[in-house]
Design a protein around this motif. Structure first.
Motif, PDB file in Angstrom:
ATOM      1  N   GLY A   1       0.834  -1.188   0.000  1.00 31.55           N
ATOM      2  CA  GLY A   1       0.000   0.000   0.000  1.00 31.55           C
ATOM      3  C   GLY A   1       0.869   1.239   0.000  1.00 31.55           C
ATOM      4  O   GLY A   1       2.087   1.160   0.176  1.00 31.55           O
ATOM      5  N   LEU A   2       0.268   2.391  -0.202  1.00 33.86           N
ATOM      6  CA  LEU A   2       1.001   3.643  -0.102  1.00 33.86           C
ATOM      7  C   LEU A   2       1.479   3.845   1.327  1.00 33.86           C
ATOM      8  O   LEU A   2       0.949   3.230   2.253  1.00 33.86           O
ATOM      9  N   PRO A   3       2.485   4.701   1.540  1.00 33.62           N
ATOM     10  CA  PRO A   3       2.915   4.978   2.919  1.00 33.62           C
ATOM     11  C   PRO A   3       1.772   5.538   3.767  1.00 33.62           C
ATOM     12  O   PRO A   3       0.916   6.271   3.273  1.00 33.62           O
TER      13      PRO A   3
ATOM     14  N   TYR B   1       5.385   8.473   9.303  1.00 36.41           N
ATOM     15  CA  TYR B   1       6.183   9.050   8.231  1.00 36.41           C
ATOM     16  C   TYR B   1       6.465   7.954   7.209  1.00 36.41           C
ATOM     17  O   TYR B   1       6.456   6.773   7.545  1.00 36.41           O
ATOM     18  N   PRO B   2       6.690   8.317   5.939  1.00 36.94           N
ATOM     19  CA  PRO B   2       6.901   7.307   4.907  1.00 36.94           C
ATOM     20  C   PRO B   2       8.184   6.508   5.123  1.00 36.94           C
ATOM     21  O   PRO B   2       9.146   6.994   5.701  1.00 36.94           O
TER      22      PRO B   2
ATOM     23  N   ALA C   1       7.836  -2.381   2.079  1.00 35.87           N
ATOM     24  CA  ALA C   1       8.008  -0.927   2.144  1.00 35.87           C
ATOM     25  C   ALA C   1       6.977  -0.194   1.291  1.00 35.87           C
ATOM     26  O   ALA C   1       6.616  -0.638   0.201  1.00 35.87           O
ATOM     27  N   GLY C   2       6.513   0.965   1.795  1.00 36.81           N
ATOM     28  CA  GLY C   2       5.488   1.759   1.111  1.00 36.81           C
ATOM     29  C   GLY C   2       5.904   2.179  -0.287  1.00 36.81           C
ATOM     30  O   GLY C   2       7.076   2.422  -0.575  1.00 36.81           O
TER      31      GLY C   2
ATOM     32  N   VAL D   1       0.564  10.734   1.675  1.00 35.92           N
ATOM     33  CA  VAL D   1       1.525  11.230   0.696  1.00 35.92           C
ATOM     34  C   VAL D   1       0.857  11.877  -0.519  1.00 35.92           C
ATOM     35  O   VAL D   1       1.488  12.644  -1.244  1.00 35.92           O
ATOM     36  N   GLU D   2      -0.428  11.577  -0.752  1.00 32.33           N
ATOM     37  CA  GLU D   2      -1.142  12.163  -1.881  1.00 32.33           C
ATOM     38  C   GLU D   2      -2.090  13.273  -1.440  1.00 32.33           C
ATOM     39  O   GLU D   2      -2.888  13.756  -2.242  1.00 32.33           O
ATOM     40  N   GLY D   3      -2.014  13.650  -0.161  1.00 35.38           N
ATOM     41  CA  GLY D   3      -2.793  14.794   0.300  1.00 35.38           C
ATOM     42  C   GLY D   3      -4.080  14.467   1.022  1.00 35.38           C
ATOM     43  O   GLY D   3      -4.603  15.294   1.770  1.00 35.38           O
TER      44      GLY D   3
END
Length: 393
Positions: free
Chosen positions: A36-38, A59-60, A101-102, A142-144
């Motif tokens: 998945g995304l961070p 945090y990522p 890892a993300g 991370v994408e808002g």
């Protein structure tokens, strides 16, 4: 001269050493990659279902190397056999979870920790894609902000782009080989058609080819070909009040249904709280929340369904064990899961359905009632079969 070895009710003392060798060769594990995304809840979910203590932070890329956790598959049938035989060893089926890892945009080109992500995911049997389905200004996205469909598309596109490079190399290799053997021309045509499909932003698992062509494509270990469970990670409020009312979940469910994937509604935060409780308090906590099963139990069931897996059981005073096989596996190949000699020298399988064994209470009683069947090479194994294989090597 060949010898007959019986597994698994009353092992002959003379074959004890051989039996130990069998257990070393047998394998009993599926491997699921949690991706998945961070900051969507990957590591929180991993910690909860494995109790492995992977670092989780706001945090990522806090997961630099893939964390691995082994989880025993809960199976009440195993518990019954353990009471019946009081074995020296109890070996359930096992799922290996890998917290990877993300991922960020550009991973297929090496952005972020993309190269590590792509190489680690290639080693898994299936993907558990954690998708954030809640809003929280205190948790960085991370994408808002939360947008399940966008997040899924980001990861899918990175997998597709990595696959396109692999497919292009496969086409070049097949074309070169076709100069000496024309049969490779068909392989080049198959992967060229697949490349056009991927170039449209579509995953390899959505490609509609013939059975023979799909078998050929499956030899390429493509990332976007792997089956997926979308873990819809919600906040505890929307999860407890009814996940069907979560608009993010509904969006994700519609998308997953369209691609014939599975969606598992889950609250990683809640699962972590459950995991930290003493064993005797977990059931009470679930009952108070009116939850029938933990997220881990539901994820395991989803995984078995997704991969088309079932378990057969062996039992005796030496060991009680669950063996994971593909649905539709015939008896000799199921025996080969334990050891190749079991398949090579297969004679027959003596089988009783788990439910019949429970009703009878003992294997002896089941035999007296004629419920222990002798099955040959064409028998298709069923979930919950309790089996003794006879073979000659």
């Amino acid at each position: 001269m060949g010898r007959i070895v019986l597994l698994c009710c009353n092992l002959e003392a003379t074959c004890g050493m051989f039996y130990k060798i069998c257990l070393k060769e047998g394998t009993n594990r599926m491997k699921l990659g949690i991706v998945g995304l961070p900051n969507v809840g990957k590591s929180t979910l991993f910690n909860a279902i494995t109790n492995a203590g992977a670092e989780s932070a706001n945090y990522p890329f806090c997961t630099i190397e893939p964390n691995v956790g082994m989880v025993a598959v809960p199976d009440e049938r195993m518990d019954f056999l353990a009471k019946l035989y009081d074995p020296k060893k109890y070996t359930p089926a096992v799922i290996e979870f890998v917290d990877i890892a993300g991922l960020v945009r550009g991973a297929s080109k090496g952005e972020g920790l993309g190269n590590k992500f792509l190489s680690n995911i290639r080693m898994t049997d299936a993907i558990v894609h954690v998708v954030r389905c809640f809003d929280d200004d205190n948790v960085i996205h991370v994408e808002g902000g939360a947008d399940p469909l966008r997040d899924v598309e980001i990861i899918n596109l990175e997998l597709i782009m990595a696959d396109m490079e692999m497919v292009e190399r496969r086409i070049d290799k097949a074309k070169k080989a076709s100069k000496g053997d024309k049969k490779f021309l068909h392989e080049a045509d198959v992967f060229t058609a697949l490349l056009e499909h991927l170039n449209e932003g579509k995953t390899a698992r959505s490609y509609d080819g013939s059975k023979e062509d799909m078998e050929l494509i499956e030899t390429s270990e493509l990332l976007s070909l792997k089956p997926v469970i979308y873990a819809a990670n919600m906040d505890d409020v929307s999860f407890s009040e009814g996940y069907e009312n979560n608009p993010y979940y509904r969006e994700l469910k519609r998308m997953a249904d369209a691609e014939d994937s599975l969606v598992l509604p889950i609250c990683a935060k809640l699962e972590q709280e459950i995991a930290e409780l003493p064993a005797e308090d977990k059931l009470m906590f679930l009952q108070e929340l009116e939850i029938e099963e933990s997220g881990l139990d539901r994820l395991i069931k989803c995984s078995y369904h997704l991969l088309g897996l079932i378990s057969y059981l062996t039992g005796g005073p030496e060991e009680v064990r669950a063996w994971t096989i593909k649905r539709g596996t015939k008896a000799p190949q199921a025996a080969g899961k334990i050891h190749s000699d079991f398949e090579r020298g297969f004679i027959r399988a003596e089988i009783v359905a788990y439910e019949d064994l429970v009703r009878c209470g003992t294997m002896t009683a089941a035999k007296e009632k004629g419920l222990v069947r002798s099955e040959g090479k064409e028998y298709v194994m069923q979930d919950g079969d309790v089996v003794l294989f006879r073979f000659n090597v």
